[in-house]
Design a protein around this motif. Structure first.
Motif, PDB file in Angstrom:
ATOM      1  N   TYR A   1      -5.675 -17.895  -7.248  1.00 17.40           N
ATOM      2  CA  TYR A   1      -4.395 -18.357  -6.721  1.00 17.40           C
ATOM      3  C   TYR A   1      -4.558 -18.840  -5.289  1.00 17.40           C
ATOM      4  O   TYR A   1      -5.428 -18.361  -4.566  1.00 17.40           O
ATOM      5  N   LYS A   2      -3.703 -19.767  -4.894  1.00 15.58           N
ATOM      6  CA  LYS A   2      -3.635 -20.148  -3.492  1.00 15.58           C
ATOM      7  C   LYS A   2      -3.119 -18.928  -2.729  1.00 15.58           C
ATOM      8  O   LYS A   2      -2.395 -18.100  -3.282  1.00 15.58           O
TER       9      LYS A   2
ATOM     10  N   ASP B   1      -0.771 -17.839   0.319  1.00 15.58           N
ATOM     11  CA  ASP B   1       0.245 -18.314   1.254  1.00 15.58           C
ATOM     12  C   ASP B   1      -0.201 -18.000   2.677  1.00 15.58           C
ATOM     13  O   ASP B   1      -0.609 -16.882   2.982  1.00 15.58           O
TER      14      ASP B   1
ATOM     15  N   LEU C   1      -4.887 -21.606   4.470  1.00  7.94           N
ATOM     16  CA  LEU C   1      -5.265 -22.899   3.882  1.00  7.94           C
ATOM     17  C   LEU C   1      -6.748 -22.989   3.565  1.00  7.94           C
ATOM     18  O   LEU C   1      -7.171 -23.852   2.804  1.00  7.94           O
TER      19      LEU C   1
ATOM     20  N   ASP D   1      -8.752 -19.144  -1.094  1.00  8.18           N
ATOM     21  CA  ASP D   1      -7.959 -18.811  -2.272  1.00  8.18           C
ATOM     22  C   ASP D   1      -8.196 -17.338  -2.548  1.00  8.18           C
ATOM     23  O   ASP D   1      -9.015 -16.701  -1.890  1.00  8.18           O
TER      24      ASP D   1
ATOM     25  N   LYS E   1     -12.751 -22.756  -0.911  1.00 11.32           N
ATOM     26  CA  LYS E   1     -12.229 -23.753  -1.854  1.00 11.32           C
ATOM     27  C   LYS E   1     -13.280 -24.159  -2.881  1.00 11.32           C
ATOM     28  O   LYS E   1     -12.947 -24.666  -3.941  1.00 11.32           O
TER      29      LYS E   1
ATOM     30  N   LEU F   1      -4.459 -21.488  -9.612  1.00 10.32           N
ATOM     31  CA  LEU F   1      -5.441 -22.567  -9.631  1.00 10.32           C
ATOM     32  C   LEU F   1      -6.273 -22.570 -10.901  1.00 10.32           C
ATOM     33  O   LEU F   1      -6.688 -23.624 -11.381  1.00 10.32           O
TER      34      LEU F   1
END
Length: 117
Positions: free
Chosen positions: A62-63, A65, A68, A71, A89, A116
């Motif tokens: 998952y991303k 929050d 940036l 994950d 990433k 993701l």
């Protein structure tokens, strides 16, 4: 004795999030950084109890929050906490994020964003 978020109804959680958000805004305006951070953490926990843990499962990424660069890969779920690790990433595990030698990190599910994989 204070009630646990797990004992709240959905409506009580919604009201608690609204009250905590107001308190956090006031603390931020007054420059009370530590108090603001405490309210923000409580908001994340309350929001986690408003979510369905069954929407998350081990083996998924998952991303995160507010992060940036990384994950979050879930190894397993325990209540409203996702246990796993941060990864780049490109899917490489971020070892420097290990806390106190623990193999996995626990995050409240409200900290997780879009799925993701």
């Amino acid at each position: 004795m204070e009630k646990r978020f797990s004992d709240y109804t959905y409506e009580e959680l919604r009201q608690e999030v609204a009250q905590l958000t107001e308190k956090a805004q006031k603390a931020e305006q007054m420059g009370m950084v530590n108090e603001y951070a405490v309210h923000e953490r409580k908001i994340i926990m309350a929001k986690s109890y408003m979510m369905n843990p069954k929407d998350f499962s081990g083996g998924e990424t998952y991303k995160l929050d507010g992060d940036l660069e990384h994950d979050f890969y879930i190894v397993y779920m325990n209540g409203v906490f996702a246990w796993g690790y941060r990864q780049t990433k490109t899917g490489e595990r971020v070892e420097s994020e290990m806390i106190a030698g623990e193999e996995y990190e626990a995050l409240p599910i409200a900290m997780l964003g879009e799925k993701l994989s």
